[in-house]
Design an enzyme around this catalytic site. Sequence first.
Site, PDB file in Angstrom:
ATOM      1  N   MET A 200      30.084  29.286  37.716  1.00  0.00           N
ATOM      2  CA  MET A 200      29.035  30.164  38.234  1.00  0.00           C
ATOM      3  C   MET A 200      27.799  29.992  37.366  1.00  0.00           C
ATOM      4  O   MET A 200      27.861  30.169  36.144  1.00  0.00           O
ATOM      5  CB  MET A 200      29.499  31.624  38.242  1.00  0.00           C
ATOM      6  CG  MET A 200      30.583  31.916  39.263  1.00  0.00           C
ATOM      7  SD  MET A 200      31.138  33.648  39.241  1.00  0.00           S
ATOM      8  CE  MET A 200      32.228  33.626  37.808  1.00  0.00           C
TER       9      MET A 200
ATOM     10  N   CYS B 232      28.409  24.158  46.715  1.00  0.00           N
ATOM     11  CA  CYS B 232      27.267  25.035  46.479  1.00  0.00           C
ATOM     12  C   CYS B 232      26.490  25.276  47.774  1.00  0.00           C
ATOM     13  O   CYS B 232      26.069  24.322  48.432  1.00  0.00           O
ATOM     14  CB  CYS B 232      26.342  24.429  45.431  1.00  0.00           C
ATOM     15  SG  CYS B 232      24.939  25.493  45.008  1.00  0.00           S
TER      16      CYS B 232
ATOM     17  N   ASN C  54      40.234  29.461  47.089  1.00  0.00           N
ATOM     18  CA  ASN C  54      39.150  30.237  46.492  1.00  0.00           C
ATOM     19  C   ASN C  54      38.571  31.155  47.565  1.00  0.00           C
ATOM     20  O   ASN C  54      38.334  30.732  48.687  1.00  0.00           O
ATOM     21  CB  ASN C  54      38.088  29.270  45.958  1.00  0.00           C
ATOM     22  CG  ASN C  54      36.879  29.955  45.328  1.00  0.00           C
ATOM     23  OD1 ASN C  54      35.787  29.420  45.339  1.00  0.00           O
ATOM     24  ND2 ASN C  54      37.060  31.139  44.761  1.00  0.00           N
TER      25      ASN C  54
END
Length: 381
Positions: free
Chosen positions: A21, A105, A210
């Site tokens: 992150m 991303c 995730n």
Amino acid sequence: MPSALRIGPITLDAPVVLAPMAGITNTAFRRLCREYGAGLYVSEMITTRALVERNATTMRLITHHESETPRSIQLYGVDPATTEAAVRLLVDEDRADHIDLNFGCPVPKVTRKGGGAALPWKTELFREIVTRAARAARAAGDVPLTVKMRKGIDADHLTFLDAGRIAEDAGVAAVALHARTASEFYSGTADWDAIAQLKQVVTSIPVLGNGDIWSGADAVRMMAETGCDGVVVGRGCLGRPWLFGDLAHAFGAPGIRPDATLGFVAGAFRRHAELLVEFFDDEGRGCRDIRKHVAWYFKGYPVGGDTRAALATASTLAEYDDLLATLDHDAPYPGAAAEGQRGRAGTPKRPALPDGWLATREMSGDASRTLAEAELDTSGG
């Protein structure tokens, strides 16, 4: 329920990975999470061009504390040669024990140039980047290379099954799927069914899931429902680095599972600030950086507005000590008030993409020029 995960030569006591992150998973935060639990703790996203050019900020970001083992670095790149060179640098100079490639991303400044979650749409480019990177990691040493991706660009342009097959064939050590599209950003509910689909397609290497892991129980449930081999945790640990203790406990591994009183949270916050000061080697900068964590740490706790404002403006560790001392350290964990979403979820939106990007899965001259511009980014991560 398995308690270990193997990624190449690396065996983890718990099948848990800290998601990269930006501005969060620096050395300080990784060390703090590691103090509570077990798993693999990945760096902030590092730009391959900046790394190859040895940008000063980038070189600091890839530096690990001596306590960090194994050392894990995530790379962002759009050019096969540059990505390969970045992998070789990390391995040849013994700077990483694990390397992850970012194809997940969703940030507009990344996708509008064809990077991140947009890139797997260009199948052959994705194949070349991953193949050359995996080959470089194997040739230079026994460093496993993994891939993290999203479901695709949007519901009409899914890429994760093709990308999973390509990555497996290229020789990567594991693949991780954030079960949302780029257009969803972090909104709504993660599509765990997609993780199960990927697990059916990718069979020879671990598949990690995730999305929406807020507790150890969530992680166990994801693995049970999808068959995935491990979990990747991002926003769920914001202001809760001890989540990794809960996760370790859920998988039968050693870890600290605290009774999160306000006093415990205050101590964790103070430790985080101290580690940031050490990381930046600058008390003022470290104390400024911890400010963005205030709301996450104290979500749901009886901390008044004036105190929260003061915590978000303090500039020395001594100031933090004085402020934290005023809190009711015996205040119990507030339960549901401290649970749920952490960080910005965003709202579904049309992803920013290069002109004509979706017209074909092949690379055009215009698309190549756009990607060349993306490789000029030397921002240092």
